[in-house]
Design a protein around this motif. Sequence first.
Motif, mmCIF file in Angstrom:
data_model
loop_
_atom_site.group_PDB
_atom_site.id
_atom_site.type_symbol
_atom_site.label_atom_id
_atom_site.label_comp_id
_atom_site.label_asym_id
_atom_site.label_seq_id
_atom_site.Cartn_x
_atom_site.Cartn_y
_atom_site.Cartn_z
ATOM 1 N N LEU A 287 63.320 73.855 45.923
ATOM 2 C CA LEU A 287 63.409 74.174 44.497
ATOM 3 C C LEU A 287 64.796 74.722 44.152
ATOM 4 C CD1 LEU A 287 61.250 74.135 42.135
ATOM 5 C CD2 LEU A 287 61.197 76.610 42.401
ATOM 6 N N ARG A 288 65.322 75.540 45.032
ATOM 7 C CA ARG A 288 66.628 76.158 44.782
ATOM 8 C C ARG A 288 67.772 75.138 44.790
ATOM 9 N NH1 ARG A 288 66.850 81.890 45.367
ATOM 10 N NH2 ARG A 288 69.051 81.684 45.872
ATOM 11 N N ARG A 289 67.523 73.958 45.330
ATOM 12 C CA ARG A 289 68.559 72.921 45.341
ATOM 13 C C ARG A 289 68.563 72.082 44.068
ATOM 14 N NH1 ARG A 289 67.308 72.707 51.095
ATOM 15 N NH2 ARG A 289 65.773 71.044 50.780
ATOM 16 N N LEU A 290 67.562 72.260 43.225
ATOM 17 C CA LEU A 290 67.508 71.529 41.963
ATOM 18 C C LEU A 290 68.408 72.194 40.925
ATOM 19 C CD1 LEU A 290 63.656 70.836 41.725
ATOM 20 C CD2 LEU A 290 65.448 69.258 42.475
ATOM 21 N N PRO A 291 68.856 71.453 39.903
ATOM 22 C CA PRO A 291 69.661 72.062 38.842
ATOM 23 C C PRO A 291 68.925 73.245 38.191
ATOM 24 C CG PRO A 291 69.742 69.679 38.679
ATOM 25 C CD PRO A 291 68.715 69.987 39.722
ATOM 26 N N ALA A 292 69.631 74.358 38.062
ATOM 27 C CA ALA A 292 69.007 75.603 37.607
ATOM 28 C C ALA A 292 69.608 76.066 36.290
ATOM 29 C CB ALA A 292 69.152 76.685 38.667
ATOM 30 N N ARG A 293 68.889 76.969 35.624
ATOM 31 C CA ARG A 293 69.365 77.629 34.411
ATOM 32 C C ARG A 293 69.151 79.130 34.561
ATOM 33 N NH1 ARG A 293 67.200 75.658 28.796
ATOM 34 N NH2 ARG A 293 69.097 76.758 28.177
ATOM 35 N N THR A 294 69.998 79.893 33.907
ATOM 36 C CA THR A 294 69.815 81.338 33.814
ATOM 37 C C THR A 294 69.688 81.697 32.342
ATOM 38 O OG1 THR A 294 71.039 81.818 35.854
ATOM 39 C CG2 THR A 294 70.820 83.603 34.269
ATOM 40 N N GLY B 94 66.129 79.939 37.372
ATOM 41 C CA GLY B 94 65.148 79.046 37.966
ATOM 42 C C GLY B 94 65.317 77.624 37.485
ATOM 43 N N VAL B 95 64.331 76.820 37.798
ATOM 44 C CA VAL B 95 64.334 75.402 37.445
ATOM 45 C C VAL B 95 63.507 75.218 36.178
ATOM 46 C CG1 VAL B 95 63.617 73.097 38.209
ATOM 47 C CG2 VAL B 95 64.589 74.721 39.850
ATOM 48 N N PRO B 96 64.006 74.477 35.193
ATOM 49 C CA PRO B 96 63.175 74.207 34.022
ATOM 50 C C PRO B 96 61.847 73.566 34.439
ATOM 51 C CG PRO B 96 65.437 73.569 33.586
ATOM 52 C CD PRO B 96 65.367 73.916 35.048
ATOM 53 N N LEU B 97 60.754 74.096 33.931
ATOM 54 C CA LEU B 97 59.440 73.523 34.219
ATOM 55 C C LEU B 97 59.418 72.042 33.864
ATOM 56 C CD1 LEU B 97 56.393 73.794 34.883
ATOM 57 C CD2 LEU B 97 56.059 74.503 32.504
ATOM 58 N N ARG B 98 60.127 71.705 32.826
ATOM 59 C CA ARG B 98 60.187 70.313 32.380
ATOM 60 C C ARG B 98 60.648 69.374 33.502
ATOM 61 N NH1 ARG B 98 63.145 68.595 26.759
ATOM 62 N NH2 ARG B 98 62.787 66.349 26.859
ATOM 63 N N THR B 99 61.596 69.825 34.334
ATOM 64 C CA THR B 99 62.076 69.008 35.450
ATOM 65 C C THR B 99 60.942 68.650 36.395
ATOM 66 O OG1 THR B 99 64.262 70.050 35.317
ATOM 67 C CG2 THR B 99 63.686 68.961 37.391
ATOM 68 N N LEU B 100 60.092 69.630 36.703
ATOM 69 C CA LEU B 100 58.983 69.395 37.634
ATOM 70 C C LEU B 100 57.921 68.486 37.007
ATOM 71 C CD1 LEU B 100 58.558 72.984 39.124
ATOM 72 C CD2 LEU B 100 60.028 71.124 39.908
ATOM 73 N N LEU B 101 57.614 68.728 35.738
ATOM 74 C CA LEU B 101 56.575 67.928 35.087
ATOM 75 C C LEU B 101 57.030 66.488 34.885
ATOM 76 C CD1 LEU B 101 55.219 70.480 32.453
ATOM 77 C CD2 LEU B 101 54.260 69.910 34.693
ATOM 78 N N LEU C 263 56.749 71.681 28.011
ATOM 79 C CA LEU C 263 57.911 70.822 28.171
ATOM 80 C C LEU C 263 59.148 71.319 27.434
ATOM 81 C CD1 LEU C 263 56.084 67.386 27.960
ATOM 82 C CD2 LEU C 263 57.261 68.317 29.960
ATOM 83 N N ARG C 264 59.058 72.497 26.774
ATOM 84 C CA ARG C 264 60.247 73.062 26.154
ATOM 85 C C ARG C 264 61.273 73.374 27.246
ATOM 86 N NH1 ARG C 264 59.370 78.197 23.423
ATOM 87 N NH2 ARG C 264 57.708 78.524 24.930
ATOM 88 N N GLU C 265 62.526 73.062 26.983
ATOM 89 C CA GLU C 265 63.547 73.163 28.021
ATOM 90 C C GLU C 265 63.813 74.587 28.486
ATOM 91 O OE1 GLU C 265 67.480 73.152 25.072
ATOM 92 O OE2 GLU C 265 67.028 71.416 26.338
ATOM 93 N N GLU C 266 63.419 75.601 27.701
ATOM 94 C CA GLU C 266 63.690 76.981 28.090
ATOM 95 C C GLU C 266 62.612 77.589 28.987
ATOM 96 O OE1 GLU C 266 61.892 77.353 23.861
ATOM 97 O OE2 GLU C 266 63.156 75.955 24.996
ATOM 98 N N VAL C 267 61.474 76.913 29.199
ATOM 99 C CA VAL C 267 60.427 77.443 30.079
ATOM 100 C C VAL C 267 60.870 77.229 31.528
ATOM 101 C CG1 VAL C 267 58.008 77.320 30.746
ATOM 102 C CG2 VAL C 267 58.667 76.967 28.349
ATOM 103 N N LEU C 268 60.887 78.311 32.312
ATOM 104 C CA LEU C 268 61.434 78.266 33.669
ATOM 105 C C LEU C 268 60.381 78.548 34.730
ATOM 106 C CD1 LEU C 268 64.759 80.329 33.335
ATOM 107 C CD2 LEU C 268 64.479 77.849 33.163
ATOM 108 N N VAL C 269 60.560 77.910 35.889
ATOM 109 C CA VAL C 269 59.945 78.364 37.137
ATOM 110 C C VAL C 269 61.043 79.150 37.839
ATOM 111 C CG1 VAL C 269 58.939 77.696 39.332
ATOM 112 C CG2 VAL C 269 58.344 76.433 37.262
ATOM 113 N N ALA C 270 60.951 80.470 37.783
ATOM 114 C CA ALA C 270 62.062 81.343 38.177
ATOM 115 C C ALA C 270 61.906 81.843 39.603
ATOM 116 C CB ALA C 270 62.156 82.528 37.223
ATOM 117 N N TYR C 271 63.052 81.947 40.292
ATOM 118 C CA TYR C 271 63.079 82.497 41.640
ATOM 119 C C TYR C 271 64.054 83.664 41.763
ATOM 120 C CZ TYR C 271 66.818 78.955 41.708
ATOM 121 O OH TYR C 271 67.898 78.172 41.392
ATOM 122 N N ALA C 272 64.758 84.002 40.674
ATOM 123 C CA ALA C 272 65.706 85.121 40.713
ATOM 124 C C ALA C 272 65.630 85.921 39.423
ATOM 125 C CB ALA C 272 67.130 84.620 40.942
#
Length: 329
Positions: free
Chosen positions: A49-56, A92-99, A138-147
């Motif tokens: 997950l940490r290797r995927l494009p992330a947002r803060t 984290g990674v935008p939830l949208r990426t995973l979905l 699917l909103r781009e600001e919803v995150l699966v956060a790890y930090a």
Amino acid sequence: MPLEALRYDVTPAGLHYLLIHFDIPPEPQGPLKVCGLVEAPFQIALEELRRLPARTLRVTLECAGNGRAQVSPRYPSVPWLEEGVSTAEWTGVPLRTLLEGARLKPGARDIVFRGADRGFDRGIEHDFARSLVPADALREEVLVAYAMNGAPLPPQHGAPLRLVVPGWYGMASVKWLQDIEVIGQPFDGVQQASSYHFRSAPGARGEPCRLMRVNSLMVPPGIPDFYGRARTVQHGTVQIAGRAWSGAAPITGVDFCDNGEWRKAVVDPLQGPHAWQAWRISWTARPGEHELACRATDAEGNCQPLEPPWDLSGFGNNGIQRVRVTVGR
């Protein structure tokens, strides 16, 4: 969160408010699962997950029950006064990426997020779980956060993974996230269908708690009494500072009150679309007894009520903060 921590743009992790329904689960909790009504179910480890494009994102979170202790009669749950709000920077990674990677099937109706914390509520044993409809998930600001604030998530804030849903009350940001399941019907879990609803009377269906209502707080001026917390201020010019936020729209104004006399405060520019805004005003403190208050308005015209709005469970209380102060010579 101690109200003096309102001085920080970003709340330190150790001061960020907490509401934990059950026990903090042990780590590690295994890979995150994405399953259900998807074309390509998968599991993903934290390292992947940490290797995927992330947002803060800088995000203000508030407990839906914040202010509950000011509503009478008080609901017998966490007796928040005003301290159930904080702001952190989540990475984290935008939830949208995973979905999008899982590819939702046409029958997708709800997306369920399950945490690893398990216990009983209303006599029902369950993992803490909440859901979002696809349009919200699917909103781009919803995150699966790890930090959090540039460091790995602390155990109490959901390590190793948590959901962060900007704009919504904190219950939507499920901690210790272990699986994401897409289902074809509305989710009927305890924390979704029974808890976290605005209700005016027992047995009422109510409306789900979603976006944070417009709200504001000030750092109480002066120094406190140890037991009663009464404030004492020396006379003269006192700088008052605070924060204001709304899940619906940016803050457009904050008014400050001293014994019934209202004045406009200075509101600082946004530091991010999902974070609280700083405000400040100079107060001339004259000897005597004073009641100070603050009141915010957002860009959609929502304004804090002067008194706590009634709710059976004490949810969504955004009545104005009142601080009693004695000014000495």
